[in-house]
Write an enzyme that holds these catalytic residues in place. Structure first.
Site, mmCIF file in Angstrom:
data_model
loop_
_atom_site.group_PDB
_atom_site.id
_atom_site.type_symbol
_atom_site.label_atom_id
_atom_site.label_comp_id
_atom_site.label_asym_id
_atom_site.label_seq_id
_atom_site.Cartn_x
_atom_site.Cartn_y
_atom_site.Cartn_z
ATOM 1 N N TYR A 1 0.806 -1.341 0.179
ATOM 2 C CA TYR A 1 -0.068 0.004 -0.091
ATOM 3 C C TYR A 1 0.863 1.233 0.108
ATOM 4 O O TYR A 1 0.623 2.222 -0.763
ATOM 5 C CB TYR A 1 -0.835 -0.001 1.233
ATOM 6 C CG TYR A 1 -1.591 1.313 1.360
ATOM 7 C CD1 TYR A 1 -3.074 1.523 0.765
ATOM 8 C CD2 TYR A 1 -1.201 2.184 2.471
ATOM 9 C CE1 TYR A 1 -3.551 2.575 1.051
ATOM 10 C CE2 TYR A 1 -2.063 3.241 2.448
ATOM 11 C CZ TYR A 1 -3.256 3.742 1.870
ATOM 12 O OH TYR A 1 -3.729 4.971 1.790
ATOM 13 N N LYS B 1 1.388 4.336 -2.938
ATOM 14 C CA LYS B 1 1.156 5.845 -2.787
ATOM 15 C C LYS B 1 2.464 6.503 -3.098
ATOM 16 O O LYS B 1 2.099 7.835 -3.717
ATOM 17 C CB LYS B 1 0.579 6.021 -1.328
ATOM 18 C CG LYS B 1 -0.823 5.414 -0.916
ATOM 19 C CD LYS B 1 -1.857 6.032 -1.922
ATOM 20 C CE LYS B 1 -3.273 5.487 -1.626
ATOM 21 N NZ LYS B 1 -4.229 6.159 -2.302
#
Length: 225
Positions: free
Chosen positions: A149, A153
């Site tokens: 994750y 990003k």
């Protein structure tokens, strides 16, 4: 500050829950014609009950080709918010190729895919527009248990800079919004114990988490003239 989006068409992904839902409602309230995207029909039905003017499309944006078809069918879009994202726990030692692909398909590739369609439309109309990518503080600050994750990003931040560089001369502004912890249905799954919440808020000068409406206000500002 007076923000008026009358006559503007906005597209928000991941609009069924949390931050995306709040953004969709905020933009509609400020006069935009909003198209809300989510892969969960019941969430879209609930959103429609709160604001009947919002158009909804049930779509898994992780599917590249189907996403292109749905977004192209919508037609004109002036304002885009790439908000949709997933976050699941798996350490670097545990992570599988399927897990990586799932996160990059939704968190990164879908944003690029949709932005490309929207930008090409604005350019072909000789118009102007704005794109806001919802990134995260985890693009620069690693959180335990969610390395993929965090990596998606970080990729989103560089994509934002690259898009801003390329699209700026074409009258399309691109920015990212990188919130810290916001208590949404997704983050609530991870922050079950009060000790976890206290550990995080203890590092925040204001001593509290960000409110969803504060993110929506920031996005509205970044989309505005």
């Amino acid at each position: 500050m007076n923000i008026d989006f009358k006559g503007r068409i906005a597209l928000v992904t991941g609009a069924g829950k949390g931050i995306g839902r709040c953004i969709a409602l905020k933009l509609s309230k400020l006069g935009a014609k909003v198209f809300a995207i989510s892969r969960t029909e019941s969430d879209l039905d609930n959103l429609k009950e709160e604001d009947s003017s919002i158009e909804t499309r049930c779509l898994d944006i992780g599917n590249w080709d189907n996403t292109r078809k749905v977004i192209e069918d919508i037609g004109q879009v002036d304002l885009l918010v790439n908000n949709a994202g997933i976050s699941k726990r798996q350490t670097v030692l545990e992570v599988t190729e399927e897990f990586i692909d799932e996160h990059f398909d939704v968190n990164f590739k879908a944003a690029l895919n949709i932005s490309q369609i929207v930008a090409k439309g604005i350019i072909s109309r000789k118009g102007s527009g704005a794109i806001v990518n919802i990134s995260s503080i985890s693009s620069t600050l690693a959180f335990p248990g969610v390395p993929i994750y965090c990596t998606t990003k970080a990729a989103m931040d560089m994509l934002t800079k690259s898009m801003a560089l390329e699209f700026g001369p074409l009258k399309i502004r691109v920015n990212s919004c990188n919130p810290g912890v916001v208590l949404t249905p997704m983050t609530e799954k991870f922050l079950v114990a009060q000790e976890q919440k206290d550990a995080l808020t203890g590092r925040i000068p204001m001593g509290r988490f960000i409110e969803q409406d504060e993110v929506a206000n920031t996005v509205a500002f970044l989309l505005s003239d």
